[in-house]
Design an enzyme around this catalytic site. Structure first.
Site, PDB file in Angstrom:
ATOM      1  N   GLU A   1      11.660  -5.282 -16.002  1.00  0.00           N
ATOM      2  CA  GLU A   1      11.208  -4.763 -17.264  1.00  0.00           C
ATOM      3  C   GLU A   1      12.667  -4.721 -17.929  1.00  0.00           C
ATOM      4  OE1 GLU A   1      11.443  -1.301 -14.508  1.00  0.00           O
ATOM      5  OE2 GLU A   1      10.991  -3.174 -14.243  1.00  0.00           O
TER       6      GLU A   1
ATOM      7  N   ASP B   1      14.973  -1.486 -21.544  1.00  0.00           N
ATOM      8  CA  ASP B   1      14.339  -1.235 -20.214  1.00  0.00           C
ATOM      9  C   ASP B   1      12.946  -0.436 -20.609  1.00  0.00           C
ATOM     10  OD1 ASP B   1      14.972  -1.242 -17.158  1.00  0.00           O
ATOM     11  OD2 ASP B   1      13.787   0.248 -17.522  1.00  0.00           O
TER      12      ASP B   1
END
Length: 386
Positions: free
Chosen positions: A303, A260
């Site tokens: 993301e 992430d």
């Protein structure tokens, strides 16, 4: 009913021109290279027949020589376009250089030997038959998923025309039964009729191939992230199940890395969504370049990314470090800012019946990495690793 040779050729030429004009309207503008090759092939075939028909009205002149050569050149180039279309649909095809040599040599030899009817007819038809055979061969043994029906139709059509073309060359080169292009010899008439029929059959087959290509692309879009070209969550889960089955058969428990990008919302808010998109694309590219063959990378959303490794946990930390190092080097140069990521690692357990428990543990480890300060790797079974 008596068949007229020129009438058959004119019918074929008109049909080809009409198809050439219609296909762009049917296919639209956003089409693949293979579809454009098909369009070019049909137009070249139409020009080939138009040129050879025109040459019959100026016999034994320089115009006859030029028009006839243009016809032969357009005919051989059309087959090259068909070959390129098949290569796009089916993957690399055999003997491309040989085919290209024959495509170029056919009109050159025809022009050079124009003074001898027997030589030029034998040369052109023999080489055109060879070119057509190579295109027929290109329909076999696809390296990409492809339906058998349209490939079989093209193969039979090309094989038939190769036989008729070769027979025409033999009759013209070694007998006196075919003294001119317009001679209503049975082989010549069969060739003209075959050309007319195979135009229709090949066009149908190519349209089916184009439809199949569009369906494959739609299926790929459904499982692919448009921004990064990585598999999306749906595509990842589908392929991950296959990896899981393979790992169980070979006793190679896979390792999952959940990744992430840190503070990504700030990147978007401060630098704009365009820079944010470029950051996602950069990270995706580095992820693909850092992974090993057989590893599965995906963008699960926003993301968040996932990497499924064909190995145990020992490979996770070194890969994480290589990826961080490359990101630290590339981000300032390509984005004008530094970015980092957090990661969570987990290994498949014997009692895992699907990929979901593995991903859940990796996701929890990712949460721990972010809670612990970000920019680090946490393992589901070990303490934090920086």
């Amino acid at each position: 009913m008596q068949l007229d040779f020129l009438t058959l050729l004119a019918t074929t030429a008109i049909s080809l021109f009409m198809i050439s004009a219609s296909l762009p309207l049917i296919m639209g503008r956003n089409i693949s290279a293979s579809a454009r090759y098909v369009q070019a092939s049909l137009l070249l075939q139409a020009l080939a027949w138009a040129a050879i028909i025109a040459s019959t009205y100026v016999p034994a002149t320089l115009a006859d020589r030029i028009l006839s050569t243009v016809s032969i050149g357009c005919g051989s180039a059309a087959q090259w376009m068909n070959y390129r279309a098949l290569a796009g649909w089916l993957g690399p095809r055999p003997w491309p250089r040989l085919l290209l040599v024959l495509v170029v040599a056919t009109p050159l030899g025809y022009f050079s030997s124009f003074g001898s009817y027997a030589i030029r007819v034998g040369w052109a038809n023999t080489l055109l038959a060879a070119v057509t055979l190579l295109v027929a061969r290109a329909t076999l043994q696809p390296q990409r998923p492809a339906e058998t029906g349209w490939r079989r139709l093209i193969f039979v059509s090309m094989l038939t025309m190769a036989g008729l073309t070769l027979a025409r060359g033999i009759v013209g080169a070694f007998t006196d039964q075919y003294p001119s292009f317009r001679t209503p010899h049975p082989v010549n008439l069969a060739f003209a009729l075959g050309a007319c029929v195979t135009v229709v059959l090949n066009t149908i087959a190519m349209l089916v191939a184009w439809r199949d290509e569009a369906e494959i692309k739609l299926r790929e879009l459904a499982v692919t992230d448009a921004l990064t070209s990585l598999p999306n969550r749906r595509g990842f889960e589908k392929r991950a199940q296959a990896m899981l089955a393979h790992a169980r058969r070979h006793d190679l428990p896979p390792t999952a890395l959940m990744l992430d990008l840190d503070h990504f919302k700030q990147v978007n808010d401060t630098h704009g969504h365009e820079v944010g998109d470029r950051a996602l694309q950069l990270f995706s590219r580095l992820l693909k370049e850092t992974r090993r063959d057989g590893d599965l990378a995906a963008r699960l959303g926003g993301e968040e990314f996932c990497l499924l490794l064909h190995s145990d946990a020992s490979a996770g930390a070194p890969l994480d470090q290589r990826l961080r190092q490359r990101l630290r080097q590339a981000a300032p140069a390509e984005l004008g800012l530094e970015i980092d990521f957090s990661a969570g690692l987990a290994v498949l357990r014997p009692d895992d019946t699907s990929i979901q428990p593995l991903l859940a543990r990796a996701d929890r480890a990712l949460y721990e990495a972010k809670t612990d300060g970000r920019g680090r790797l946490h393992s589901a079974t070990q303490d934090a690793m920086n």
